[in-house]
Design an enzyme around this catalytic site. Sequence first.
Site, PDB file in Angstrom:
ATOM      1  CG  LEU A 188     -10.251  11.000   0.985  1.00  0.00           C
ATOM      2  CD1 LEU A 188     -10.550  10.000  -0.103  1.00  0.00           C
ATOM      3  CD2 LEU A 188     -11.530  11.588   1.540  1.00  0.00           C
ATOM      4  CD  GLN A 189      -7.224   6.129   6.951  1.00  0.00           C
ATOM      5  OE1 GLN A 189      -6.963   6.096   8.146  1.00  0.00           O
ATOM      6  NE2 GLN A 189      -8.276   5.498   6.434  1.00  0.00           N
ATOM      7  NE  ARG A 190      -3.221   3.566   0.701  1.00  0.00           N
ATOM      8  CZ  ARG A 190      -3.312   2.294   0.350  1.00  0.00           C
ATOM      9  NH1 ARG A 190      -3.269   1.337   1.276  1.00  0.00           N
ATOM     10  NH2 ARG A 190      -3.427   1.955  -0.907  1.00  0.00           N
TER      11      ARG A 190
ATOM     12  N   GLY B 146       0.833  -1.208   0.000  1.00  0.00           N
ATOM     13  CA  GLY B 146       0.000   0.000   0.000  1.00  0.00           C
ATOM     14  C   GLY B 146       0.861   1.249   0.000  1.00  0.00           C
TER      15      GLY B 146
ATOM     16  CG  ASP C 267      -0.686  -1.002   8.363  1.00  0.00           C
ATOM     17  OD1 ASP C 267      -1.692  -0.275   8.458  1.00  0.00           O
ATOM     18  OD2 ASP C 267      -0.564  -1.876   7.492  1.00  0.00           O
TER      19      ASP C 267
ATOM     20  NE  ARG D   5      -9.081  -6.925   7.192  1.00  0.00           N
ATOM     21  CZ  ARG D   5     -10.393  -6.672   7.267  1.00  0.00           C
ATOM     22  NH1 ARG D   5     -10.818  -5.467   7.539  1.00  0.00           N
ATOM     23  NH2 ARG D   5     -11.264  -7.649   7.073  1.00  0.00           N
TER      24      ARG D   5
END
Lengths: 421, 421
Positions: A298-300, A13, A144, A192
């Site tokens: 949107l956050q990352r 990601g 993360d 997660r």
Amino acid sequence: MAKKNAFYAQSGGVTAVINASACGVIETARQHSEVIGKVYAGRNGIIGALTEDLIDTSQESDSAIAALRHTPGGAFGSCRYKLKGLEENKAEYERLIEVFKAHDIGYFFYNGGGDSQDTAHKVSQLGDQLGYPITCIGVPKTVDNDLPITDNCPGFGSVAKYVAVSVREAALDVASMARTSTKVFILEVMGRHAGWIAAAGGVAAEQEGDAPHIILFPEIPFEQEQFLQKVDASVKDYGYCVIVASEGVRNKEGQFLSETGTRDAFGHAQLGGLAPLVAQIVREKLGYKYHWAVADYLQRAARHIASQVDVEQAYAVGKAAVEFAVRGENAVMPTIIRKSSDPYRWEIGSAPLKDVANVEKDLPRSFITPEGFGITEEARSYLTPLIQGEDYPPYKNGLPVYVQLKNAPVEKKLKESFTLR
Amino acid sequence: MAKKNAFYAQSGGVTAVINASACGVIETARQHSEVIGKVYAGRNGIIGALTEDLIDTSQESDSAIAALRHTPGGAFGSCRYKLKGLEENKAEYERLIEVFKAHDIGYFFYNGGGDSQDTAHKVSQLGDQLGYPITCIGVPKTVDNDLPITDNCPGFGSVAKYVAVSVREAALDVASMARTSTKVFILEVMGRHAGWIAAAGGVAAEQEGDAPHIILFPEIPFEQEQFLQKVDASVKDYGYCVIVASEGVRNKEGQFLSETGTRDAFGHAQLGGLAPLVAQIVREKLGYKYHWAVADYLQRAARHIASQVDVEQAYAVGKAAVEFAVRGENAVMPTIIRKSSDPYRWEIGSAPLKDVANVEKDLPRSFITPEGFGITEEARSYLTPLIQGEDYPPYKNGLPVYVQLKNAPVEKKLKESFTLR
């Protein structure tokens, strides 16, 4: 040291600052042209190496490379593709060696999280096991924040800042309207398996009564009764309740709460994530009007509100990776060492890839309050330095100017194509 | 002109810049102390007037009032409470007059959207109909951008900027990963009755192939087959598809799509909004991996990425409202007049409240492409000026510093309390 080309790839990601690491790698490599020739990037990550789909970054101008520092996403493309063990899929490693040989690649920079550092570690063994020595350096990246040894991971600070800012802002909205309208607001955030990002939401609160009033962590099994009592108390005490909920919240049986909902006519688990499910519980049991948001990508991707510390560290680990390689280190990953929290001081360290690969750093229980709905001072003093400073991108016509690279392909030299599994 | 106190209230959904209008009202009133005494704000909007719950803004320092300019949400609280007609609920108007008399209030500034301008219009008639003359000025505000006469509404430009920036950023993320991961991304935005905010997402695209590839407008009935063809074509042509979906998308029968989902075990309509529903359609019919986000309050609270033009206009309409009152105008609302789109030039105008009340400005069909999935150049030249410029709030410890007013109550003078319906 014979001059060799370098291979750089982005993995997993992407983040708001992974391109800042790319910028650090490429700019630093350009300063060491005595030992590093061209930097080839893998188109879509390691897949680009396997399929001999390389990007020639030497065709990008200095200003285009500099603009990577303020451009979110993965400029060369990324992928989720984990190499198996040498024994399990030797063909992949042999193919990598073919491609590396064909393009005279002697440096491998792999920018990713835990799985990627595992891959980097495996590639670093090619010399011993398959007779193709290659200098292999991992470049840490993950929203993360779960890589071991390094104090924090580039990418996390900017998500943390986005979430904390968003909570503070949305809370002002909810507080304004709570008398006659929405009383409960739920923001679902990523994470997660660990509550690092959810915890970051807690930094928005500065004093008793400030939002967020509740954080739902993956680490704390969801207890509906306690949760509802807390929501109700917050509404009664403060007039409203703002909840930050990790997508990874689980019930006592360990199932993701978001997967325990009702099923639709086709028998599929009800889509909709965790936030609408929590909203539904609040409505049914307490009757309060609610709103919910799911920040998702949107956050990352939110480079517009990136943490300056995060941008600097992302660049620094890319730069350090090349410097490590140039001075002959191998099978290591630059780390961030915290020297002090207040004032915040940090420096670059180094960790062996074998110690990084496949180890996840958990959110310490001591970062979560005993009742399980908030963060402790220990968490706050860890998190606060990571969101310091703003590093705004340039704007044109009201929108951030993000670079689109040419991404010119390197001419293929191998006759055989390679089929991905 | 006899010196009188002023009443200011915020109404309806708050925005990132409604406090900038409050700042304009209060700062300008302070400059006219020869005719305007204290500015009393309604706690939670008009409810504060009915319940005699007034806030004495004269107790706030100049610097606190100045900080309203960069603070989102409604600093005095807002509400959704529409006054009925004089005939239907005369008691409410009589109560308003009692409160205004008791506190020597001669000016009424009402900061809101269409319903609020209707209320302001009714209050302006108190002089003629109930013998209590009061100078009544509306202050426009709505993220929905649906007030008539004014070229645009303060509050909209900042949401538009947030949505366009978010689309551009998230699209870079999706594009990076599309080869092996998410191919379709859906961002749900506000705008239940009109597609102004969804249209703003379209500004993110600068050339063929740029995201968003599809915009779903409330104005265009959802046709599943055409939609799926467009998604599929986008994935095949560009590798991915970014969709901006208004929460107000409807089917051919005029039902909100978000309300046509399956029902849960309790028979409630499945929660989850429009985005997860669209995602489900994509998954079932095309099988593409998707992600979705729902911005909800984040979009209208995002002062950190406010449009400078919007902030300036929000302040200007507050300032103009007081100036209108001081020069004896009544029953009007300041408007924004566009003099030129490129370069963007605007000035403040004025509209009678009777012409503003209860009229909604629709998104012109000519702003939507013939096929119904994008915006036209006409829309782009209307929207682009409204998101110009950044107006960053101050930061401390990595977070924006938003002011919390003292909001000291004005001593009550009436013996009777008032029960809200």
